[in-house]
Design an enzyme around this catalytic site. Structure first.
Site, PDB file in Angstrom:
ATOM      1  N   HIS A  38      16.024  -1.474  13.953  1.00 16.61           N
ATOM      2  CA  HIS A  38      16.604  -2.782  13.640  1.00 16.61           C
ATOM      3  C   HIS A  38      17.984  -2.627  13.014  1.00 16.61           C
ATOM      4  O   HIS A  38      18.253  -1.639  12.332  1.00 16.61           O
ATOM      5  CB  HIS A  38      15.702  -3.533  12.651  1.00 16.61           C
ATOM      6  CG  HIS A  38      14.602  -4.306  13.295  1.00 16.61           C
ATOM      7  ND1 HIS A  38      14.461  -5.655  13.159  1.00 16.61           N
ATOM      8  CD2 HIS A  38      13.588  -3.900  14.092  1.00 16.61           C
ATOM      9  CE1 HIS A  38      13.393  -6.070  13.832  1.00 16.61           C
ATOM     10  NE2 HIS A  38      12.849  -5.011  14.410  1.00 16.61           N
ATOM     11  N   GLU A 105      15.777  -8.524  20.267  1.00 18.83           N
ATOM     12  CA  GLU A 105      15.761  -9.780  19.504  1.00 18.83           C
ATOM     13  C   GLU A 105      17.178 -10.121  19.055  1.00 18.83           C
ATOM     14  O   GLU A 105      17.969  -9.232  18.730  1.00 18.83           O
ATOM     15  CB  GLU A 105      14.858  -9.657  18.268  1.00 18.83           C
ATOM     16  CG  GLU A 105      13.390  -9.464  18.576  1.00 18.83           C
ATOM     17  CD  GLU A 105      12.940  -8.041  18.238  1.00 18.83           C
ATOM     18  OE1 GLU A 105      13.775  -7.240  17.754  1.00 18.83           O
ATOM     19  OE2 GLU A 105      11.763  -7.730  18.500  1.00 18.83           O
TER      20      GLU A 105
END
Length: 318
Positions: A38, A105
């Site tokens: 991430h 995402e």
């Protein structure tokens, strides 16, 4: 029984501490590990997001574990750069590294300033990226136009064996689709019947290789503490698609999670102070046909979880 692994959550723990945690997990009997990749956490309370690929090199060098990573090519990472990273770790640590390639995402990808594509475009971009990565890992020189553009790319490091490219899938439909290109499948804990249908869809579509399940769990000596940990750390991770794909900022997830109850979190996290209950849940997942189970304790302090599960859960499952 399947192998039992440790999940390293970069969103929740600093990379220095997480390196100590994965080393601790190996000593406690965990057989392999995986990590997230991430740029931003899901919540300001989580508060971390180290660069997974630097950490992977250190983790592979200081343990004997097999390690994997869930990562998204196509926007933040050009697939040629992705292929070079995969090849480097594969060459340095033969047979010990795999990567699950997903469509990503918005929380991690919006930083490029490019528009966040609609879902069908993201899936097409992923499949184009996988094709590029496979060709580069095979030693080809690649040029192409499309959603992914590549000009005369070549990766000079040749890993042997080539690391597995795993297909991450949460829905039955995605499981059937990734079967066309994946060397295995990885998914998250869901209702058992849905997991059964997901695995069947992957196998029926010709999907080969190992099946891995990441299990979000919370354990503590008391039920109240286990529930409080899960609610504090994981209530921003309960939202269905497309919210989880499309939301850009941690503060937005936090705002949406203000009214999420502990009962809702329990629908997504296996919460119990009873180690017997955790053993039963894991045995149930094993019976479905998963080859690898990765345990993700959703708290930020991993030491107690690693010690207790290493002593009282892992040996009985084996």
């Amino acid at each position: 029984m399947p192998r039992i692994g440790f999940h390293a959550s970069h969103e929740q723990i600093s990379p220095r501490q997480l390196l100590a945690d994965v080393q601790h997990a190996e000593g406690a009997g965990f057989q392999m590990a995986m990590c997230s990749d991430h740029l931003a956490p899901w919540s300001e309370r989580q508060g971390h997001s180290g660069y997974a690929w630097s950490w992977l090199g250190a983790a592979l060098a200081t343990t004997d574990l097999e390690l994997g990573c869930v990562s998204a090519p196509g926007q933040r990472y050009h697939p040629a750069v992705h292929a070079q990273k995969i090849a480097t770790l594969g060459q340095m640590f033969p047979g010990r590294f795999w990567v699950a390639l997903g469509s990503g995402e918005n929380a991690n990808e919006h930083v490029t300033g490019d528009a966040w594509p609609r879902k069908e475009q993201r899936v097409q971009r992923l499949e184009e990226s996988v094709s590029v990565i496979r060709r580069l890992l095979a030693g080809e020189t690649v040029s192409r136009d499309g959603l992914v553009r590549v000009h005369e790319a070549k990766v000079w490091e040749r890993p042997d064996p080539v690391p597995r490219l795993i297909g991450p899938a949460v829905s039955v439909e995605s499981a059937a689709r990734v079967a066309a290109w994946a060397d295995g499948i990885a998914t998250l804990n869901q209702p058992v019947e849905r997991l059964r249908r997901l695995l069947a869809a992957y196998r029926d579509a010709g999907g080969a290789g190992p099946a891995a399940l990441q299990i979000h769990l919370s354990w503590a000596p008391t039920e109240e503490e286990a529930e409080a940990i899960a609610h504090d750390q994981w209530r921003t991770n309960v939202f269905p698609e497309p919210v989880s794909w499309d939301t850009a900022q941690p503060e937005a997830f936090d705002a949406m999670a203000e009214h999420v109850t502990p009962a809702t979190v329990r629908e997504h996290v296996r919460v119990s102070a009873d180690l017997g209950q955790h053993r039963a849940w894991l045995a149930e997942y094993a019976e479905l046909g998963f080859d690898d189970l990765y345990l993700h304790f959703v708290g930020q302090d991993q030491e107690r979880f690693i010690d207790v599960f290493g002593e009282q859960v892992l040996p009985e499952l084996r």
